[in-house]
Design a protein around this motif. Structure first.
Motif, PDB file in Angstrom:
ATOM      1  N   LYS A   4       4.163  13.309  -2.733  1.00 45.05           N
ATOM      2  CA  LYS A   4       4.035  13.011  -1.162  1.00 45.05           C
ATOM      3  C   LYS A   4       2.920  12.253  -0.989  1.00 45.05           C
ATOM      4  O   LYS A   4       2.824  11.479   0.045  1.00 45.05           O
ATOM      5  CB  LYS A   4       4.377  14.379  -0.468  1.00 45.05           C
ATOM      6  N   ASN A   5       1.717  12.682  -1.337  1.00 42.57           N
ATOM      7  CA  ASN A   5       0.302  12.178  -1.276  1.00 42.57           C
ATOM      8  C   ASN A   5       0.334  10.710  -2.046  1.00 42.57           C
ATOM      9  O   ASN A   5      -0.693  10.230  -1.580  1.00 42.57           O
ATOM     10  CB  ASN A   5      -0.458  13.036  -2.037  1.00 42.57           C
ATOM     11  N   LEU A   6       1.051  10.397  -2.889  1.00 43.72           N
ATOM     12  CA  LEU A   6       0.994   8.905  -3.449  1.00 43.72           C
ATOM     13  C   LEU A   6       0.894   7.733  -2.499  1.00 43.72           C
ATOM     14  O   LEU A   6       1.892   7.983  -1.660  1.00 43.72           O
ATOM     15  CB  LEU A   6       1.708   8.909  -4.644  1.00 43.72           C
ATOM     16  N   THR A   7      -0.035   6.907  -2.898  1.00 43.97           N
ATOM     17  CA  THR A   7      -0.040   5.730  -1.550  1.00 43.97           C
ATOM     18  C   THR A   7       0.365   4.428  -2.241  1.00 43.97           C
ATOM     19  O   THR A   7       0.400   4.151  -3.389  1.00 43.97           O
ATOM     20  CB  THR A   7      -1.228   5.880  -1.063  1.00 43.97           C
ATOM     21  N   ASP A   8       0.759   3.533  -1.432  1.00 42.82           N
ATOM     22  CA  ASP A   8       1.100   2.079  -1.861  1.00 42.82           C
ATOM     23  C   ASP A   8       2.270   2.106  -2.696  1.00 42.82           C
ATOM     24  O   ASP A   8       2.390   1.302  -3.584  1.00 42.82           O
ATOM     25  CB  ASP A   8      -0.272   1.494  -2.426  1.00 42.82           C
ATOM     26  N   CYS A   9       2.853   2.789  -2.515  1.00 44.90           N
ATOM     27  CA  CYS A   9       4.287   2.831  -3.493  1.00 44.90           C
ATOM     28  C   CYS A   9       5.412   3.579  -2.571  1.00 44.90           C
ATOM     29  O   CYS A   9       5.329   4.340  -1.503  1.00 44.90           O
ATOM     30  CB  CYS A   9       3.980   3.688  -4.538  1.00 44.90           C
ATOM     31  N   LYS A  11       8.869   6.001  -2.863  1.00 50.97           N
ATOM     32  CA  LYS A  11       9.382   7.298  -3.501  1.00 50.97           C
ATOM     33  C   LYS A  11      10.728   7.447  -3.448  1.00 50.97           C
ATOM     34  O   LYS A  11      11.231   7.472  -2.186  1.00 50.97           O
ATOM     35  CB  LYS A  11       8.419   8.367  -2.915  1.00 50.97           C
ATOM     36  N   GLN A  62      -1.610   7.920  -9.483  1.00 50.88           N
ATOM     37  CA  GLN A  62      -2.157   7.109  -8.555  1.00 50.88           C
ATOM     38  C   GLN A  62      -2.868   5.800  -9.270  1.00 50.88           C
ATOM     39  O   GLN A  62      -2.602   4.685  -8.864  1.00 50.88           O
ATOM     40  CB  GLN A  62      -2.835   7.765  -7.435  1.00 50.88           C
ATOM     41  N   ASN A  66      -2.147   1.840  -8.801  1.00 56.29           N
ATOM     42  CA  ASN A  66      -3.327   1.051  -8.069  1.00 56.29           C
ATOM     43  C   ASN A  66      -3.515  -0.031  -9.274  1.00 56.29           C
ATOM     44  O   ASN A  66      -3.620  -1.256  -8.716  1.00 56.29           O
ATOM     45  CB  ASN A  66      -4.756   1.952  -8.046  1.00 56.29           C
TER      46      ASN A  66
END
Length: 73
Positions: A4-9, A11, A62, A66
């Protein structure tokens, strides 16, 4: 939990017990499995070990996300 914490993607979570077509399409043989895609092409796959624990760390996943984003520039 940390997914849940992953960003810019985006899910998506697939229950391969209920979605057998996706299980076959993505060749998921062990759970959990994390598959990173870029424009519908698989870039990296993380699979659980024999104890059904995934060894990938949030930072590692992450970082790959990136790298994909930066490669588009």
């Amino acid at each position: 939990e940390w997914i849940k914490n992953l960003t810019d993607c985006e899910k998506d979570f697939i229950d391969i017990g209920k979605d057998v077509a996706s299980q076959k399409k993505y060749s998921v043989v062990v759970i959990p499995t994390i598959i990173i895609f870029n424009e519908d092409e698989e870039v990296k796959r993380f699979q659980a070990d024999l104890s059904f624990k995934i060894m990938a760390k949030e930072e590692e996943v992450q970082e790959i996300i990136n790298e994909i984003i930066m490669s588009d520039f």
